[in-house]
Design an enzyme around this catalytic site. Structure first.
Site, PDB file in Angstrom:
ATOM      1  N   GLU A 129       6.349   1.773  39.833  1.00 42.24           N
ATOM      2  CA  GLU A 129       6.277   3.245  39.781  1.00 42.24           C
ATOM      3  C   GLU A 129       5.273   3.814  40.779  1.00 42.24           C
ATOM      4  OE1 GLU A 129       5.212   4.963  35.966  1.00 42.24           O
ATOM      5  OE2 GLU A 129       5.516   6.982  36.707  1.00 42.24           O
TER       6      GLU A 129
ATOM      7  N   LYS B 262      10.764   3.163  39.668  1.00 43.58           N
ATOM      8  CA  LYS B 262      10.573   4.423  38.929  1.00 43.58           C
ATOM      9  C   LYS B 262       9.891   5.427  39.840  1.00 43.58           C
ATOM     10  CE  LYS B 262       8.426   6.345  34.755  1.00 43.58           C
ATOM     11  NZ  LYS B 262       8.176   6.114  33.318  1.00 43.58           N
TER      12      LYS B 262
HETATM   13  P1  13P Z   1       6.744  11.726  32.583  1.00 35.80           P
HETATM   14  O1  13P Z   1       8.264  11.647  32.485  1.00 35.80           O
HETATM   15  O2  13P Z   1       6.140  12.619  31.540  1.00 35.80           O
HETATM   16  O3  13P Z   1       6.296  11.995  33.976  1.00 35.80           O
HETATM   17  O4  13P Z   1       6.209  10.296  32.178  1.00 35.80           O
HETATM   18  C1  13P Z   1       6.833   9.196  32.703  1.00 35.80           C
HETATM   19  C2  13P Z   1       5.835   8.143  32.922  1.00 35.80           C
HETATM   20  O5  13P Z   1       5.909   7.105  32.312  1.00 35.80           O
HETATM   21  C3  13P Z   1       4.783   8.379  33.899  1.00 35.80           C
HETATM   22  O6  13P Z   1       4.134   7.198  34.182  1.00 35.80           O
END
Ligand code: 13P
Length: 339
Positions: free
Chosen positions: A177, A219
């Site tokens: 991510e 992600k």
């Molecule tokens: P949000 O969808 O609230 O951005 O959270 C997703 C997430 O896991 C961020 O690390």
């Protein structure tokens, strides 16, 4: 074979019609969320809230996996079942956030690097033992006048790849991510340019460190204007820019891309995902790994009162169903109004 198990799990997480619930708010973040409904962040209140989400009847039709915070991985449901077992029994894959948060990057004012690599091999073994089959590590990239620096992107990409390699060694699917934040007044074009730089570096590092693309998920943020930008892009523009950027930098071998919501409103996050899947033709599955965009209405409906649990579960179920439809490009605004 370990590689095949990773590939199978990654594909299971992006099965058609399904996506991931991010319920891995760290102690500081969940405190803020609970404070927004005037609930104190005690261990029991955090457990009760997660219990509500995880026991929502029928949600497994739209939710393939749940990302847990470490505390939650070792907590139990009302009936005494450990949360990972409860999820697995519903056919939902338990996951775990393994990073230790984004900390100020020494020498680079206003920028951050995510920590948590020391001891990660040992922690992953414990998490696997407790039932986690996938993991998440979030790097944060802020856009400002002179940032992000190349160094900030490099160190975060390097850490993401080290984390991903350790996960795969442990038989855990890494969700990689790199989040380019929506904070600020930057344009959608600036977001696209920064997201492109970040993805290019992240995949170069993943490749250099031998990460199996087929056994991971990405992600990312969507390509979107900053929250304070006066020129907000429409749904179609966000979908086109996001797909264009991802197609340039994400290898087709990656089985799926699961977006974060990042501060978009729940319905807008659903509409963006739906629009991308309507365009179609992407080499990877496009799904969700939303935190706020799946939970916000449920949190509000609950407000910490046991009597409100059914209403909160209904609200979460509805968001899961709408986003499930969006993974197929079959979401419609009528679904928002339907009982
Ligand atoms: P949000 O969808 O609230 O951005 O959270 C997703 C997430 O896991 C961020 O690390």
């Amino acid at each position: 074979m370990q590689a095949q198990a990773l590939i199978d799990t990654a594909n299971e997480l992006v099965a058609p019609g399904k996506g991931i619930l991010a319920a891995d708010e760290s102690t500081g973040t969940i405190k803020k969320r609970l404070a927004s409904i005037d609930v104190e962040s005690t261990e029991e209140n955090r457990r009760a809230y997660r219990n509500l989400l995880f026991t929502t009847p029928g949600v497994e039709d739209f939710i393939s996996g749940v990302i847990l915070f470490e505390e939650t991985l070792f907590q139990k449901a009302d009936d005494g079942t450990p949360f990972p077992d409860l999820l697995a029994a519903k056919g939902i894959v338990p996951g775990i956030k393994v990073d230790k948060g984004a900390k100020p990057l020494a020498g680079f004012e206003g920028e951050k690097v995510t920590e948590g690599l020391d001891g990660l091999r040992e922690r992953l073994a414990d998490y696997r033992e407790a039932g986690a089959r996938f993991a998440k590590w979030r790097a944060v990239i802020d856009i400002g006048e002179h940032i992000p620096s190349d160094n900030c992107i490099d160190v975060n990409a390097h850490a993401l790849a080290r984390y991903a390699a350790l996960c795969q060694e442990a038989g855990i699917v890494p969700i990689v991510e790199p989040e380019v934040l929506m904070d600020g007044a930057h344009s959608i074009e600036r977001c696209e340019a920064v997201t492109a730089r970040v993805l290019a570096r992240v995949f170069a590092e993943l490749d250099a460190q031998g990460v199996l693309f087929e056994g991971m998920l990405l992600k990312p943020n969507m390509v979107i204007a900053g929250k304070e930008c006066p020129q907000q892009a429409g749904v179609a523009q966000v979908a086109e820019a996001t797909l264009r950027c991802l197609k340039r930098y994400v290898p087709a071998a990656v089985p799926g891309i699961v977006f974060l919501s990042g501060g978009q409103s729940d319905e807008v996050a659903t509409a963006h995902l739906d629009a991308m899947n309507r365009i179609g033709g992407a080499p990877w599955r496009l799904s969700f790994s939303y935190g706020r965009a799946l939970q916000a209405p449920a949190l509000k409906a609950w407000s910490g009162k046991p009597d409100n649990v059914p209403a909160a579960q209904e609200a979460y179920f509805k968001r899961a169903k709408c986003n499930g439809a969006a993974t197929r490009g079959e979401y419609s605004e009528d679904m928002e109004r339907a009982a």
